[in-house]
Enzyme design. Structure first.
Site, short mmCIF file in Angstrom:
data_model
loop_
_atom_site.label_atom_id
_atom_site.label_comp_id
_atom_site.label_asym_id
_atom_site.label_seq_id
_atom_site.Cartn_x
_atom_site.Cartn_y
_atom_site.Cartn_z
N GLY A 1 -24.43 6.83 -3.73
CA GLY A 1 -23.14 7.21 -3.65
C GLY A 1 -22.08 5.76 -3.44
N ARG B 1 -16.29 -9.57 -5.59
CA ARG B 1 -17.84 -9.21 -5.60
C ARG B 1 -18.14 -9.34 -4.25
NH1 ARG B 1 -20.28 -13.68 -9.18
NH2 ARG B 1 -21.80 -12.58 -9.83
N CYS C 1 -18.58 2.73 -6.21
CA CYS C 1 -18.84 1.66 -7.13
C CYS C 1 -19.95 1.74 -7.93
CB CYS C 1 -19.14 0.49 -6.29
SG CYS C 1 -17.93 0.29 -4.99
N ARG D 1 -27.76 -2.46 -11.04
CA ARG D 1 -28.26 -1.77 -9.67
C ARG D 1 -28.33 -0.33 -10.01
NH1 ARG D 1 -28.69 -3.56 -4.52
NH2 ARG D 1 -27.83 -2.77 -2.90
N LYS E 1 -18.87 -7.87 -13.90
CA LYS E 1 -18.73 -7.30 -12.50
C LYS E 1 -19.30 -5.76 -12.76
CE LYS E 1 -17.87 -5.46 -8.42
NZ LYS E 1 -18.44 -6.01 -7.29
N ASP F 1 0.90 -1.30 -0.08
CA ASP F 1 0.02 -0.04 0.02
C ASP F 1 0.90 1.30 -0.05
OD1 ASP F 1 -3.46 0.06 0.79
OD2 ASP F 1 -2.11 2.00 0.90
N THR G 1 -10.58 2.02 -8.66
CA THR G 1 -10.67 2.35 -10.09
C THR G 1 -11.83 3.41 -10.08
OG1 THR G 1 -12.12 0.54 -10.13
CG2 THR G 1 -9.91 0.21 -11.06
N ARG H 1 -33.74 7.62 3.45
CA ARG H 1 -33.25 6.31 3.37
C ARG H 1 -34.62 5.13 3.98
NH1 ARG H 1 -30.19 6.23 -0.69
NH2 ARG H 1 -28.39 7.46 -0.38
N1 LIG Z 1 -15.80 -1.21 -1.37
C1 LIG Z 1 -16.42 -2.29 -1.98
O1 LIG Z 1 -17.42 -2.62 -1.41
C2 LIG Z 1 -15.90 -2.90 -3.07
C3 LIG Z 1 -14.79 -2.39 -3.95
N2 LIG Z 1 -14.34 -2.98 -5.03
C4 LIG Z 1 -13.35 -2.78 -5.87
O2 LIG Z 1 -12.21 -2.81 -5.29
C5 LIG Z 1 -11.29 -1.92 -5.42
C6 LIG Z 1 -10.61 -1.25 -4.14
O3 LIG Z 1 -11.92 -0.71 -3.43
P1 LIG Z 1 -11.81 -0.44 -1.75
O4 LIG Z 1 -11.02 -1.45 -1.29
O5 LIG Z 1 -12.96 -0.18 -1.37
O6 LIG Z 1 -10.82 1.05 -1.84
P2 LIG Z 1 -10.19 1.69 -0.58
O7 LIG Z 1 -10.22 3.24 -0.60
O8 LIG Z 1 -10.96 1.16 0.66
O9 LIG Z 1 -8.70 1.11 -0.29
C7 LIG Z 1 -7.72 1.36 -1.42
C8 LIG Z 1 -6.60 0.90 -0.89
O10 LIG Z 1 -5.54 1.29 -2.08
C9 LIG Z 1 -4.54 1.89 -1.56
N3 LIG Z 1 -3.79 2.73 -2.81
C10 LIG Z 1 -4.19 3.54 -3.54
N4 LIG Z 1 -3.49 3.60 -4.72
C11 LIG Z 1 -2.45 2.74 -4.56
C12 LIG Z 1 -1.19 2.55 -5.04
N5 LIG Z 1 -0.88 3.21 -6.37
N6 LIG Z 1 -0.50 1.34 -4.87
C13 LIG Z 1 -0.82 0.57 -3.66
N7 LIG Z 1 -1.84 0.96 -3.00
C14 LIG Z 1 -2.68 1.93 -3.32
C15 LIG Z 1 -4.93 3.01 -0.73
O11 LIG Z 1 -3.85 3.58 0.07
C16 LIG Z 1 -6.07 2.09 0.02
O12 LIG Z 1 -5.62 1.78 1.12
C17 LIG Z 1 -11.97 -0.96 -6.17
O13 LIG Z 1 -11.73 -0.99 -7.60
C18 LIG Z 1 -13.40 -1.31 -6.24
O14 LIG Z 1 -14.13 -1.15 -7.31
C19 LIG Z 1 -15.12 -4.43 -5.52
C20 LIG Z 1 -15.95 -4.73 -4.62
C21 LIG Z 1 -16.59 -3.97 -3.50
C1 LIG Z 2 -24.22 -4.96 -7.87
C2 LIG Z 2 -24.18 -4.68 -6.37
O1 LIG Z 2 -24.92 -4.99 -5.32
N1 LIG Z 2 -23.25 -3.92 -5.91
C3 LIG Z 2 -23.03 -3.82 -4.49
C4 LIG Z 2 -22.25 -2.43 -4.32
O2 LIG Z 2 -22.21 -2.16 -3.16
P1 LIG Z 2 -22.08 -0.78 -2.43
O3 LIG Z 2 -21.04 -0.83 -1.16
O4 LIG Z 2 -21.81 0.23 -3.51
O5 LIG Z 2 -23.54 -0.44 -1.67
P2 LIG Z 2 -25.04 -0.47 -2.46
O6 LIG Z 2 -25.95 -1.06 -1.74
O7 LIG Z 2 -25.02 -0.90 -3.67
O8 LIG Z 2 -25.27 1.15 -2.38
C5 LIG Z 2 -24.77 2.06 -3.41
C6 LIG Z 2 -25.51 3.25 -3.18
O9 LIG Z 2 -26.98 3.09 -3.92
C7 LIG Z 2 -27.88 3.30 -2.75
N2 LIG Z 2 -28.87 2.57 -2.78
C8 LIG Z 2 -28.94 1.26 -2.95
C9 LIG Z 2 -29.76 0.31 -3.09
C10 LIG Z 2 -31.07 0.65 -3.32
O10 LIG Z 2 -31.89 -0.01 -3.55
N3 LIG Z 2 -31.26 2.08 -3.30
C11 LIG Z 2 -30.26 2.98 -3.31
O11 LIG Z 2 -30.44 4.26 -3.36
C12 LIG Z 2 -27.15 3.16 -1.40
O12 LIG Z 2 -27.72 4.30 -0.30
C13 LIG Z 2 -25.94 4.07 -1.72
O13 LIG Z 2 -25.69 5.30 -1.64
O14 LIG Z 2 -21.12 -2.24 -5.21
C14 LIG Z 2 -19.97 -3.22 -4.65
C15 LIG Z 2 -18.90 -2.90 -5.65
O15 LIG Z 2 -18.82 -3.39 -6.71
O16 LIG Z 2 -18.03 -2.40 -5.22
C16 LIG Z 2 -20.70 -4.70 -5.06
O17 LIG Z 2 -19.56 -5.52 -4.70
C17 LIG Z 2 -21.72 -4.88 -4.11
O18 LIG Z 2 -22.12 -6.29 -4.21
#
Ligand SMILES: NC(=O)C1=CN([C@@H]2O[C@H](COP(=O)(O)OP(=O)(O)OC[C@H]3O[C@@H](n4cnc5c(N)ncnc54)[C@H](O)[C@@H]3O)[C@@H](O)[C@H]2O)C=CC1
Ligand SMILES: CC(=O)N[C@@H]1[C@@H](OP(=O)(O)OP(=O)(O)OC[C@H]2O[C@@H](n3ccc(=O)[nH]c3=O)[C@H](O)[C@@H]2O)O[C@H](C(=O)O)[C@@H](O)[C@@H]1O
Length: 449
Positions: free
Chosen positions: A277, A172, A280, A233, A226, A49, A106, A426
């Protein structure tokens, strides 16, 4: 131990016997649970990181991701056992590792343009430590086609694709259930650069994910899976929001109607609300919108516009609610409950609270805020005053579905506020209960008490 060329059973054996090393780039809400899960299942894991505090905290056996049940124990146990360590040196990590996983953010800018710098930064570092037989996997959600755009960077190593493997295996999961999801809630989607790589990567994920693997025909197909999940959604949330606005016009309660409609097997109306918000769901549609030449993604673009209108609509509801008690926003004390983009996760990216607070202040309201997973310093970042009581409040606006807000002490609040107006962005409160206490209660999809 180079995995390229091994079949999935040989990979699983090597994995369990700790014969190979995985480098996980990005130790955030997703990367750290992933790193810990790999270590727990036998791999030697080096987390990378750019945030030194994150690296130090992990090396001291401490988990910095509060919203992940079970993660602290996994991190502590595996750091102590020497199976998990962290570093800021992405090149050194690549030299040690046989598998390099990229799970950094990303994102897009406010106009939806892709911002993949973190991914390219990591790819350059990996190239400096890439060895024959290594495998590079992107787990971050990638715009279809962008994993393969890393090939020229990775070939800076002097190796050609085929001498190393490239794959996409999207994460996922959601914050709050990451460990459960990574180890076996959903099948793992995998696309790879060639058969050998696919075979090895299937072995890797079958070791940590008891739901198994769905192999795709290409890397790009795996990326699309993905992204499409997220687009599905966003579009469905927009449908719920548009129908909710229609219900308001017709004096109906959208939730009552959606609940009944969803008893049908083909109807899955989502939840209307204050907006979409996070980094994702509001981001992934741009991965499709911005990668078109002939197709016109009208529906996906319109869905984004509808969802981005909702924070403004919540302000409209607060104006209507205050009007019912003879007040305007100007000069009113408004308490925003919730700064984060969704309940239980301390993430502010594109949080609807940002726009709602900005507009309330533009209308001359005095805005306060409280959020159970935030601090007064977070409220300052939003330009509002932190407030943990309801004294002299004219309107309460619930913007985030934190579970704490489902159990608000409404009787106590009714005695503290100066005016009884609640805008439930909400849908966390029971309308009848709130109205019985004399509140003007509006929510998205219901603008009548
Ligand atoms: N948060 C979620 O619910 C989900 C996120 N994802 C995907 O996972 C990826 C990461 O998301 P999060 O873990 O939530 O992000 P996050 O913001 O929680 O963590 C990202 C981490 O990467 C580090 N970082 C940033 N630039 C870097 C670099 N150049 N080299 C090494 N480390 C670096 C940051 O310091 C931070 O600790 C995103 O692409 C997102 O689309 C996929 C599924 C669910
Ligand atoms: C397709 C899908 O369900 N994607 C999920 C999503 O998770 P994320 O943490 O973004 O939460 P989310 O429940 O999708 O909510 C996103 C935003 O949408 C709003 N939201 C959500 C569901 C809904 O019915 N109405 C609504 O307004 C939430 O308040 C929030 O502001 O994005 C994640 C991701 O890809 O990072 C993914 O892994 C999760 O499974």
């Amino acid at each position: 131990m180079k995995l390229l060329g091994l079949n999935r059973e040989e990979v699983k054996r090597a994995f369990k016997e700790g014969e190979f090393t995985v480098a996980v780039y990005g130790l955030g809400k997703m990367g750290l649970p992933l790193a810990a899960a790999f270590a727990e299942h036998g791999a030697n894991v080096i987390g990378v990181d750019i945030n030194e505090k994150v690296v130090e905290s992990i090396n001291s056996g401490t988990n910095h991701i509060n919203e992940e049940p079970g993660l602290s124990e996994l991190v502590e146990r595996n750091v102590k056992a020497g199976k998990l360590k962290a570093t800021t040196d992405g090149v050194w990590a690549a030299k040690q590792a046989d598998v390099m996983i990229i799970i950094v953010p990303t994102l897009t800018d406010d106009r939806g343009n892709l911002k993949l710098d973190p991914v390219y930064d990591v790819a350059h570092k990996i190239a400096k430590g890439l060895e024959k037989g290594d495998i590079v996997i992107t787990e971050a959600t990638m715009p279809p086609g962008t994993t393969e755009s890393l090939i020229p960077i990775l070939e800076e190593s002097g190796l050609k694709l085929g001498e190393f493997g490239l794959a996409h295996a999207p994460e996922r999961t959601m914050s709050g259930t990451a460990i459960r999801d990574i180890t076996g809630q959903y099948p793992k989607i995998v696309g790879a650069s060639d058969e050998k790589t696919l075979e090895a990567v299937i072995g890797i994920y079958e070791t940590i994910n008891k739901k198994g693997v769905i192999p795709m025909s290409s890397i790009k197909a795996a990326e699309a899976v993905k992204v499409f999940e997220g687009v599905y959604r966003d579009v469905n949330i927009a449908l719920a929001n548009e129908l909710a606005l229609w219900c308001e016009e017709h004096g109906l309660d959208a939730l009552e109607i959606f609940k009944a409609a969803n008893t049908q097997p083909y109807c899955h109306l989502h939840m209307p609300g204050a907006g979409v918000g996070g980094h994702c769901i509001p981001i992934y549609p741009w991965f499709v919108i911005n990668l078109v030449k002939k197709t016109n993604p009208r529906l996906i673009k319109t869905a984004r516009e509808i969802n981005d209108f909702m924070p403004h609509h919540v302000v409209e509801l607060s104006i209507k609610g205050l009007n019912e008690v003879g007040k305007s926003l100007k000069g009113s004390n408004v308490l925003v409950l919730g700064l984060t983009f969704r309940g239980g996760v301390r993430e502010f990216t594109k949080s609807p609270a940002i726009l709602i607070i900005k507009e309330l202040k533009e209308w001359g309201a005095k805005v306060y805020a409280y959020d159970p997973v935030c601090t007064p310093e977070d409220a300052e970042r939003f330009g509002v005053e932190w407030k943990e009581d309801f004294k002299d409040i004219d309107a309460i606006i619930i913007v985030t579905d934190h579970k704490e807000f489902r159990d608000l002490d409404l009787e106590g609040i009714a005695k503290q506020v100066r005016n009884k107006v609640i805008i439930d962005g909400r849908n966390v409160l029971d309308a009848e209960k709130v109205i019985k206490l004399g509140f003007i209660y509006f929510r998205v999809g219901r603008s009548h008490s």
